[in-house]
Design a protein around this motif. Structure first.
Motif, short mmCIF file in Angstrom:
data_model
loop_
_atom_site.label_atom_id
_atom_site.label_comp_id
_atom_site.label_asym_id
_atom_site.label_seq_id
_atom_site.Cartn_x
_atom_site.Cartn_y
_atom_site.Cartn_z
N ASN A 218 -45.63 -37.86 -63.49
CA ASN A 218 -46.71 -36.86 -63.53
C ASN A 218 -47.70 -37.00 -62.36
N ASN A 219 -48.20 -38.24 -62.16
CA ASN A 219 -49.18 -38.45 -61.08
C ASN A 219 -48.61 -38.11 -59.73
N VAL A 220 -47.36 -38.51 -59.52
CA VAL A 220 -46.68 -38.27 -58.24
C VAL A 220 -46.58 -36.78 -57.99
N ASP A 325 -54.29 -31.06 -65.37
CA ASP A 325 -54.65 -32.30 -66.07
C ASP A 325 -55.71 -33.13 -65.36
N ARG A 326 -56.33 -32.59 -64.31
CA ARG A 326 -57.32 -33.38 -63.57
C ARG A 326 -58.19 -32.48 -62.70
N THR A 327 -59.32 -33.04 -62.31
CA THR A 327 -60.21 -32.37 -61.35
C THR A 327 -60.26 -33.22 -60.09
N LYS A 438 -64.32 -3.77 -65.13
CA LYS A 438 -64.13 -4.62 -66.31
C LYS A 438 -62.70 -5.16 -66.35
N PHE A 439 -62.53 -6.38 -65.82
CA PHE A 439 -61.23 -7.05 -65.90
C PHE A 439 -61.42 -8.33 -66.70
N ASP A 440 -61.10 -8.33 -67.98
CA ASP A 440 -61.18 -9.56 -68.77
C ASP A 440 -59.80 -10.21 -68.77
N ARG A 441 -59.49 -10.94 -67.70
CA ARG A 441 -58.17 -11.56 -67.58
C ARG A 441 -58.11 -12.84 -68.41
N GLU A 442 -56.99 -13.02 -69.11
CA GLU A 442 -56.80 -14.24 -69.90
C GLU A 442 -56.29 -15.35 -68.99
N GLU A 443 -56.65 -16.59 -69.29
CA GLU A 443 -56.21 -17.73 -68.49
C GLU A 443 -55.27 -18.60 -69.30
N LEU A 444 -54.20 -19.06 -68.65
CA LEU A 444 -53.24 -19.93 -69.32
C LEU A 444 -53.76 -21.35 -69.35
N HIS A 445 -53.74 -21.98 -70.53
CA HIS A 445 -54.22 -23.35 -70.68
C HIS A 445 -53.18 -24.19 -71.41
N PHE A 446 -53.28 -25.51 -71.22
CA PHE A 446 -52.37 -26.45 -71.86
C PHE A 446 -53.17 -27.53 -72.58
N ASP A 447 -52.66 -27.97 -73.74
CA ASP A 447 -53.15 -29.21 -74.33
C ASP A 447 -52.21 -30.30 -73.84
N ILE A 448 -52.79 -31.38 -73.31
CA ILE A 448 -52.02 -32.43 -72.64
C ILE A 448 -52.14 -33.73 -73.43
N ASP A 449 -51.02 -34.49 -73.58
CA ASP A 449 -51.13 -35.80 -74.24
C ASP A 449 -51.58 -36.85 -73.22
N GLU A 450 -51.69 -38.11 -73.69
CA GLU A 450 -52.25 -39.16 -72.82
C GLU A 450 -51.37 -39.46 -71.61
N PRO A 454 -47.50 -31.70 -71.41
CA PRO A 454 -48.07 -30.59 -72.17
C PRO A 454 -47.46 -30.49 -73.57
N VAL A 455 -48.30 -30.39 -74.59
CA VAL A 455 -47.80 -30.29 -75.97
C VAL A 455 -48.07 -28.90 -76.56
N ARG A 456 -48.93 -28.12 -75.88
CA ARG A 456 -49.20 -26.75 -76.35
C ARG A 456 -49.60 -25.91 -75.16
N CYS A 457 -49.19 -24.62 -75.23
CA CYS A 457 -49.43 -23.70 -74.12
C CYS A 457 -50.01 -22.42 -74.73
N TYR A 458 -51.16 -21.96 -74.23
CA TYR A 458 -51.80 -20.80 -74.85
C TYR A 458 -52.74 -20.10 -73.86
N PHE A 459 -53.09 -18.85 -74.19
CA PHE A 459 -54.05 -18.11 -73.37
C PHE A 459 -55.46 -18.37 -73.90
#
Length: 731
Positions: A218-220, A325-327, A438-450, A454-459
């Motif tokens: 992942n880091n690589v 998964d990082r900033t 008026k553009f309310d665009r949805e953003e794709l997000h992930f729940d990430i484990d340690e 990614p364990v979940r993918c949602y808008f």
């Protein structure tokens, strides 16, 4: 041959060509429509007009004329040698983009001089063959776009190679074994080119400057995405050391020079995983029906001095980069997450816009001041949203909250949150009434484990708590921009980096109009900016919830220009603001730091700053913003493919989200992951790509695949390395 008259004689094709040549060469900088040409040359018969059209087509073919659009021509004054940017495509359809913004010109591989994507080149145009497209030949490579590349090492007995994923090279990069820096087969590495292809040798030779690690880790992979775009993935130690020397102490002099807001109710609202809180809101009632709202922004420029080591690094980065998964912060961690971050129960230095507003959100007065604040509470968006909803705020309705019940609003700082929400909704309604798009665009997000998986993918949908913050940030940004840009007649405005957004591309807007007519919608493409944007908003509202909604939003977004930074203000079309800047996020955007410094300078009576210098910084910031967006998008693609990796062979309901000549993109309804059905899998017919109508049409059976169509797919392949997800259609 058409016939006309010239001084009582019939006009031949050659005579007409001479007349047209004379007409255009005597007016070299003018563009003429067909009607203007016919009128000026007295071509008043149909055969003569047709002959003129044929002749001008041939003159354009021979590069004597330039075709401006389908109905107009001008003299081609550009010459046969031009400079511009080379665009390389893995399918061999390379092109040259002229500096003057003219149309792309095809460059065959044999005529490319091994130029790479983004290189600045000089070309000469080739003699045009009848019924062939215009072609150019690269004669000089003026400047390389980049000299470092990321890929996978393959170590052989005598030599090693770097295999790049994006197919930017005809050949892999050769790496001498003594220049491997310990890299082994299968490692991801960053290689710097030491020898470019030439007439003597077609080889590209380089040396490893960093081994990132094993492919697939992942880091690589995250570091590889950053390195691919030339973005830093490590913070330089000497810059961090400089940050560690900065004192966090707030002196009595600091306090004496500032307005003290530590006793005023203040809080931050940010994403739940944020650490860099760069804005806070304060609110208090100053008299019956009048509210004082403070938009408090971290005073980064108090700590980061212009020209310092930290400033030079921040300027180079220009923005924080947000991967899944990082900033990757613009500033060292000590500054962005500790000293400058507006953390609760800590005294912090800010630069603030203080507004006095009535209950209709009309600003009665405002001031720009350096302040000291103490945040009472750190809210995540979800927490603030829950308090709003618990007090009767119906999300998304645009309706202000109901009046407080007898016992008052329920929840911590609920009274203040509900009041801010009420004011924000009034401002939002006024903004759209004024012509904001008026553009309310949805953003794709992930729940990430340690481990970063990614364990979940949602808008993620923007709710009232998000919109509350957005409106007050827009107000602060707009107001400080107006304070500098709006000057009395005859006076010159001082230099300021503006956030500008041009009007939509008229041709693309017309395409959109023609496209939505097929679904029974209407769109204005002429009239004032406000009239066009209101028509766009009406289109979005009418199509909301319908099958074609996403399709129309996609096509509409393509008609929009990109927002960017510039000292030359043209206003912000999307927001319908005459003056707009970025002032509210100096921890993560360099233009905001520039704006803070200039506003402070002007408040102290300083002269206007050097416009050319700041325009260069604006261009760099715009470029880096776009590069960061590309990296963010690639990290989303990577996580998407990783998420779907254990679902090979599974079937899902989906819809067509994109159409290209090489296949159809499909988005899974359940989790919003997007993959492609390659063209070779559509084997029931020969399909033609209708670019204008965003569809594929079967030549024999006339079956049509169109954006937005529901479709059932099976997950066929998930190639994490190429960040590619392949689907097949379930018949």
């Amino acid at each position: 041959m058409g016939k006309g008259k010239k001084g009582g004689k019939r006009m031949t094709k050659k005579q007409l060509a001479d007349v047209l040549t004379s007409f255009f060469t005597t007016q070299p900088n003018e563009t003429f429509t067909f009607k203007q040409i016919f009128r000026a040359l007295h071509l008043d018969t149909h055969p003569l007009k047709m002959l003129a059209l044929d002749t001008m087509e041939e003159m354009a073919w021979d590069d004597f004329l330039s075709k401006v659009d389908d109905h107009s021509y001008r003299l081609n004054t550009k010459g046969q040698v031009q400079e511009g940017v080379f665009r390389r495509k893995s399918n061999g359809k390379n092109s040259f983009l002229p500096d003057d913004g003219g149309k792309p010109v095809f460059v065959a591989e044999r005529n490319s001089m091994f130029a790479l994507d983004g290189d600045r080149v000089r070309v000469s145009f080739m003699a045009r063959r009848r019924n062939h497209i215009k072609e150019a030949m690269v004669t000089d490579i003026l400047a390389r776009a980049r000299d470092t590349f990321v890929g996978k090492l393959q170590v052989e007995r005598d030599f090693a190679f770097l295999i790049t994923e994006s197919n930017v090279f005809v050949h892999d990069i050769m790496v001498p074994k003594k220049k491997l820096k310990g890299g082994q087969t299968g490692d991801k590495a960053v290689v710097k080119i030491t020898q470019w292809p030439s007439k003597e040798s077609k080889n590209i030779v380089g040396e490893v400057i960093d081994v990132l690690g094993k492919t697939g880790e992942n880091n690589v992979e995250m570091h590889a995405i950053l390195a691919q775009y030339g973005l830093p993935y490590k913070y330089p130690k000497h810059v961090e050391d400089a940050a560690n020397q900065i004192s966090a102490e707030i002196t009595p002099q600091d306090i004496a020079e500032r307005e003290d807001f530590r006793e005023v109710c203040t809080f931050t609202i940010d994403p739940k995983d944020a650490k860099d809180f760069d804005d806070a809101l304060s609110i208090r009632e100053v008299s019956k029906g009048l509210w004082e709202v403070g938009v408090h922004i971290a005073d980064v420029s108090h700590y980061v001095k212009e020209g310092s080591i930290i400033d030079r690094e921040a300027q180079k980065r220009a923005t924080s980069v947000y991967l899944v998964d990082r900033t990757i912060p613009m500033l060292p961690e000590r500054l962005c997450n500790f000293i400058c971050s507006l953390r609760p129960d800590e005294d912090k230095l800010c630069y603030s816009t203080i507004f006095v507003m009535d209950e209709n959100a009309d600003v009665k007065s405002w001031r720009l001041v350096h302040t000291i604040i103490r945040s009472n509470r750190r809210f995540a968006y979800e927490e603030a949203q829950a308090i709003l909803e618990a007090n009767g705020v119906k999300d998304g309705t645009g309706e202000p909250a109901p009046p407080a019940p007898k016992g008052g609003y329920q929840g911590e700082f609920a009274t203040e949150l509900v009041m801010l929400d009420r004011l924000a909704k009034k401002m939002r309604a006024a903004r759209f009434a004024n012509g904001a798009v008026k553009f309310d665009r949805e953003e794709l997000h992930f729940d990430i484990d340690e481990k970063g998986k990614p364990v979940r993918c949602y808008f993620k949908v923007s709710k009232d708590a998000n919109k509350l913050i957005e409106e007050f940030m827009l107000l602060a940004n707009r107001t400080v921009a107006e304070s500098i840009g709006r000057v009395k007649k005859g006076q010159k405005a001082k230099t300021l980096p503006y956030r500008i957004h041009d009007s939509p591309d008229p041709a693309k807007l017309e395409n959109l109009r023609e496209f939505v007519v097929k679904f029974g919608y209407r769109l204005k493409t002429a009239g004032t900016k406000g009239a066009i944007s209101r028509s766009l908003n009406a289109l979005m509202e009418e199509s909301a919830g319908r099958r074609e909604q996403k399709l129309i939003e996609t096509v509409a977004l393509r008609a929009m220009m990109k927002a960017k930074y510039s000292v030359h203000n043209i206003g912000h079309y999307g927001l319908a603001f005459e003056y707009y800047t970025h002032f509210t996020s100096p921890i993560r955007r360099y233009p905001d730091t520039m704006v803070h410094r200039l506003l402070t300078r002007y408040q102290q009576g300083g002269r206007s700053a050097n416009r050319e210098h700041y325009e260069e910084l604006c261009e760099h910031s715009s470029d880096m913003e776009q590069t960061a967006q590309y990296a963010e998008r690639d990290s989303i693609k990577y996580k998407m493919v990783e998420f779907m990796g254990d679902k090979i062979g599974e079937e899902f309901e989906a819809h067509i989200s994109g159409i290209q000549s090489y296949g159809i993109y499909c988005e899974i309804d359940e989790n919003h992951c997007e993959g492609m059905v390659p063209m070779h899998d559509l084997d029931d017919d020969y399909y033609e790509f209708d670019e204008r109508n965003y569809c594929l049409v079967g030549r024999r059976r006339h079956h049509k695949y169109q954006l937005g169509d529901p479709i059932r797919i099976k997950v066929a392949r998930a190639n994490v390395e190429k960040r590619q997800l392949d689907f097949t259609l379930v018949k």
